[in-house]
Design a protein around this motif. Sequence first.
Motif: not given
Length: 158
Positions: A73-75, A77-79, A81-82, A131, A135
Amino acid sequence: MSQGSMILKLISLPISIILICLGITTILGGHITPGGGFQGGAMIASGIILSILVYGLGNSPLELSHAYIEVLESVGALGFVIFGLIGLFVGGFYLYNFGTDLLNVVPQAIQTAFHYPDVTNAGIIPYLNIFVGLKVFVGLASIVIAFAGFKKIVEESE
């Protein structure tokens, strides 16, 4: 629901694997075909959910640990946003679709075989599909895992 029939247990794992493979295919082809990250993520989650419903939460062959779910989930969301922020800095807009080959990773043989500018000119859209798929997959699977865990707690307390 671990008291399911033997036939159901025999066919659910291959069907789950097929659903997961179809979901991955939908995510990877989402920039040129109908579908994409949301649909593919839901298909992958349906494979995991089928396995959990048939075998039970503790006995499922496709079991996901809490740490694994957190990382995915972090990968996702962060992907997302990045890539949005990179587009903001490169093109001036959030999620600006920059470039055709991010990091120049497509080999020359593949570029010539697949007519590179025609097929792979989607920019960051395939990456965003991946990504979003992560999610959605984690979100839907987490809901069912939480409900199955709650049901297990309730059954043990009775």
